[in-house]
Design an enzyme around this catalytic site. Structure first.
Site, PDB file in Angstrom:
ATOM      1  N   HIS A  46       0.816  -1.218   0.000  1.00  0.00           N
ATOM      2  CA  HIS A  46       0.000   0.000   0.000  1.00  0.00           C
ATOM      3  C   HIS A  46       0.851   1.270   0.000  1.00  0.00           C
ATOM      4  O   HIS A  46       0.459   2.281  -0.556  1.00  0.00           O
ATOM      5  CB  HIS A  46      -0.931   0.033   1.223  1.00  0.00           C
ATOM      6  N   ASP A  59      -4.370  -7.744  -1.328  1.00  0.00           N
ATOM      7  CA  ASP A  59      -5.666  -7.292  -0.803  1.00  0.00           C
ATOM      8  C   ASP A  59      -6.766  -8.317  -1.064  1.00  0.00           C
ATOM      9  O   ASP A  59      -7.601  -8.582  -0.202  1.00  0.00           O
ATOM     10  CB  ASP A  59      -6.083  -5.957  -1.426  1.00  0.00           C
ATOM     11  N   ARG A  84       0.006 -28.094   2.848  1.00  0.00           N
ATOM     12  CA  ARG A  84       0.838 -27.173   3.609  1.00  0.00           C
ATOM     13  C   ARG A  84       0.273 -25.768   3.438  1.00  0.00           C
ATOM     14  O   ARG A  84       0.218 -25.244   2.331  1.00  0.00           O
ATOM     15  CB  ARG A  84       2.296 -27.224   3.121  1.00  0.00           C
ATOM     16  N   ASN A 173       8.974 -20.258   7.706  1.00  0.00           N
ATOM     17  CA  ASN A 173       9.277 -20.546   6.320  1.00  0.00           C
ATOM     18  C   ASN A 173      10.458 -19.687   5.877  1.00  0.00           C
ATOM     19  O   ASN A 173      10.377 -18.460   5.879  1.00  0.00           O
ATOM     20  CB  ASN A 173       8.080 -20.221   5.415  1.00  0.00           C
ATOM     21  N   TYR A 319      14.460 -24.829  -5.059  1.00  0.00           N
ATOM     22  CA  TYR A 319      14.047 -24.433  -6.405  1.00  0.00           C
ATOM     23  C   TYR A 319      15.173 -24.501  -7.414  1.00  0.00           C
ATOM     24  O   TYR A 319      14.965 -24.848  -8.562  1.00  0.00           O
ATOM     25  CB  TYR A 319      13.495 -22.995  -6.386  1.00  0.00           C
TER      26      TYR A 319
HETATM   27  C1  GBH Z   1       9.552 -19.523  -1.896  1.00  0.00           C
HETATM   28  O1  GBH Z   1      10.700 -18.733  -1.859  1.00  0.00           O
HETATM   29  C2  GBH Z   1       8.508 -18.983  -0.960  1.00  0.00           C
HETATM   30  O2  GBH Z   1       8.445 -19.743   0.226  1.00  0.00           O
HETATM   31  C3  GBH Z   1       7.140 -18.899  -1.574  1.00  0.00           C
HETATM   32  O3  GBH Z   1       6.292 -18.121  -0.770  1.00  0.00           O
HETATM   33  C4  GBH Z   1       7.273 -18.355  -2.966  1.00  0.00           C
HETATM   34  O4  GBH Z   1       6.030 -18.078  -3.558  1.00  0.00           O
HETATM   35  C5  GBH Z   1       8.026 -19.379  -3.772  1.00  0.00           C
HETATM   36  O5  GBH Z   1       9.249 -19.687  -3.200  1.00  0.00           O
HETATM   37  C6  GBH Z   1       8.309 -18.957  -5.203  1.00  0.00           C
HETATM   38  O6  GBH Z   1       9.182 -17.882  -5.247  1.00  0.00           O
HETATM   39  O7  GBH Z   1      14.531 -12.189  -7.672  1.00  0.00           O
HETATM   40  O8  GBH Z   1      16.236 -10.987  -6.508  1.00  0.00           O
HETATM   41  O9  GBH Z   1      13.934 -10.811  -5.813  1.00  0.00           O
HETATM   42  C7  GBH Z   1      11.787 -19.200  -2.620  1.00  0.00           C
HETATM   43  C8  GBH Z   1      13.026 -18.389  -2.311  1.00  0.00           C
HETATM   44  C9  GBH Z   1      13.246 -16.027  -2.297  1.00  0.00           C
HETATM   45  C10 GBH Z   1      14.125 -17.313  -4.070  1.00  0.00           C
HETATM   46  C11 GBH Z   1      13.270 -14.785  -3.137  1.00  0.00           C
HETATM   47  C12 GBH Z   1      14.179 -16.091  -4.929  1.00  0.00           C
HETATM   48  C13 GBH Z   1      14.015 -13.740  -5.085  1.00  0.00           C
HETATM   49  C14 GBH Z   1      15.267 -12.993  -5.314  1.00  0.00           C
HETATM   50  N1  GBH Z   1      13.069 -17.206  -3.114  1.00  0.00           N
HETATM   51  N2  GBH Z   1      14.263 -14.876  -4.171  1.00  0.00           N
HETATM   52  S1  GBH Z   1      14.974 -11.640  -6.392  1.00  0.00           S
END
Ligand code: GBH
Length: 490
Positions: A46, A59, A84, A173, A319
């Site tokens: 916001h 939102d 989960r 998390n 990931y």
């Molecule tokens: C997870 O984070 C989260 O737990 C989940 O909520 C999320 O939706 C999912 O993964 C998918 O992203 O591009 O420079 O901003 C995964 C860890 C944290 C890895 C944020 C990538 C972004 C770096 N992620 N990060 S940037």
């Protein structure tokens, strides 16, 4: 690198469980309805909308606050063993404290938990998936050591109120993302950007808060409720760009200690406390900066012991894999900062791409991470609490299916060849949702959500079908009928 070869192992072991994950702020919406308090993501979207890629917010999100029954129908269709989900702290306790309970929040989660039970779906509940009540952020959030007590009170409230219906809990998390992205940078709310300082204040508090919530459950609730408590740690797994380069090999290990080990070592290692290389690097840099003390506070004997062993399983969110290309200060590193403290130059130039710049497809890295966890932390029982792939929301999401299939295949490899104790797998995510600062521009769902239609209709993607078959058969498909049809050139 060829990942399309037929998998050697296809069958999942007896008792292996499958689920999908979501997080409250990414799906619920109803941000100020029926007594919910403001959280840090409401506040950020916001007040600093320019930080969200598409100017969107949580939102309304996927409106699961109102449409949770549809969500549960989808979960039942997929046939998952568990779901989960996370609790919104500010929906339950609007100002973060237990002196003000929002009865509607209690009603909402009770109804959701009852709907899951009616379909025999086990809840796996995360207490904190990033949406801190703003009232607690105003007091400093995770940089404030009093958060240990506020979090313990919140956990106590949740165990007491819902513990009869929940056998599996996750405290936090992705602590790295909470501390580094939100306090050491502006990548997550509250975007404090205290690089190299706030990130380490956060980890000191967060690990203690986690330990207190674990001990509270163990001592007071476990004897009656008989459940388990764990933490979910995210890994970007680092590998040397050139595996024959000894310096890069050492630096990749350093990067893994800084990334995964920052939170895993205090809880899962024999010695406890932060990884030695972290203590050393941050102390050295802090001294060079003219500081009297290291920016990374070490745990004393009491806390080292109190934090050690406080997780019944190792929860891993995984990931992607990145590369370490050499020694020195990464060109993207601020000063001071976590990345400068790592002391390595990193690169995402590996594997194939996704809709997220950070997410490269490297299935072999997953296997290496899992073997490393077995070695480093004395063979812990492991749950994969997130794994998934982003695109732009295509219904025929062949790339997501091949990602799942290749990553699942690596799990089978390490279970069978290396004896890694992986007990369950969670796909991120049930449906396209509010992807934090990426808004709705990057989509991870098994279900598509049309956010331009106020009814927010959900449509199963091809990957939902893949996942449903996988769970029904407890086996990777022998023939990949989900392979993208070859394009015929005319
Ligand atoms: C997870 O984070 C989260 O737990 C989940 O909520 C999320 O939706 C999912 O993964 C998918 O992203 O591009 O420079 O901003 C995964 C860890 C944290 C890895 C944020 C990538 C972004 C770096 N992620 N990060 S940037």
């Amino acid at each position: 690198l060829c990942h399309t070869a037929l998998a050697e192992y296809t069958k999942f072991p007896e008792g292996f469980t499958f689920g999908v994950a979501t997080a409250a702020h990414q799906i619920e919406g109803g941000w100020n309805e029926n007594g919910k308090g403001e959280n840090v993501w409401d506040h950020l979207s916001h007040n600093r909308p320019e930080l969200i890629a598409d100017g969107s917010s949580g939102d309304v999100a996927t409106d699961s606050y109102h449409r949770y029954r549809e969500d549960v129908e989808e979960l039942a269709y997929l046939g998952v063993d568990f779901y989960r989900m996370s609790f919104s702290w500010a929906r339950l306790l609007p100002n973060g404290r237990i002196d003000n309970v929002n009865a509607d929040g209690v009603r909402y989660y009770n109804e959701l938990l009852d709907a899951l039970a009616a379909h025999n779906i086990e809840p796996l509940v995360t207490l904190f998936h990033w949406d801190l009540p703003q009232a607690l952020q105003d007091l400093g959030g995770w940089a404030n050591p009093h958060m240990i007590d506020y979090f313990r009170d919140y956990a106590d409230f949740c165990y007491k109120t819902f513990g009869g219906k929940i056998k599996s809990w996750i405290t936090f998390n992705e602590p790295y993302e909470i501390c580094e992205d939100a306090y050491g940078d502006i990548l997550k709310a509250p975007a404090v950007n205290s690089h190299g300082v706030g990130n380490y204040l956060c980890s000191d508090t967060l690990l203690k808060a986690h330990a207190e919530a674990y001990h509270l459950y163990n001592e007071t609730y476990k004897p009656v409720q008989d459940g388990k408590v764990m933490i979910s740690i995210n890994s970007i797994w680092y590998e040397p760009k050139d595996p024959s380069n000894a310096e890069q090999v050492v630096l990749a290990e350093t990067a893994n200690q800084f990334k995964f080990g920052w939170f895993a070592h205090p809880i899962f290692s024999q010695q406890g406390g932060y990884p030695a290389v972290m203590i050393e690097n941050v102390a050295r840099n802090s001294a060079a900066e003219g500081l009297k003390r290291s920016r990374l506070t070490q745990f004393d004997e009491y806390w080292t012991a109190r934090i050690k062993g406080t997780s019944d399983f190792l929860g891993i969110n995984h990931y992607t894999t990145h590369l370490v290309t050499g020694a020195g200060v990464d060109p993207g590193a601020k000063s001071p900062s976590w990345l400068k403290d790592v002391g390595a130059v990193v690169s995402t130039d590996v594997g194939t791409d996704s809709a997220s710049a950070w997410l490269r497809v490297v299935p072999s890295g997953f296997a290496n991470l899992l073997r490393w966890c077995k070695r480093s932390y004395s063979d812990p029982p492991i749950y994969i609490t997130e794994n998934g792939y982003s695109d732009r929301g295509e219904l025929m999401d062949y790339k997501r299916i091949s990602y799942f299939n290749d990553y699942l295949s690596e799990i089978l490899n390490v279970i069978n060849d290396d004896g890694v104790r992986v007990l369950g797998y969670t796909a991120w995510t049930l449906m396209d949702n509010f992807e934090w600062r990426a808004g709705f521009s990057e989509r991870f769902g098994l279900y598509h959500v049309n956010i331009t239609d106020p009814a927010l209709p959900r449509t199963a993607k091809l990957s939902a079908d893949y996942f449903k078959q996988l769970i029904a058969n407890r086996e990777l498909p022998k023939e990949n009928k989900y392979k993208e049809p070859a394009i015929t050139k005319v």
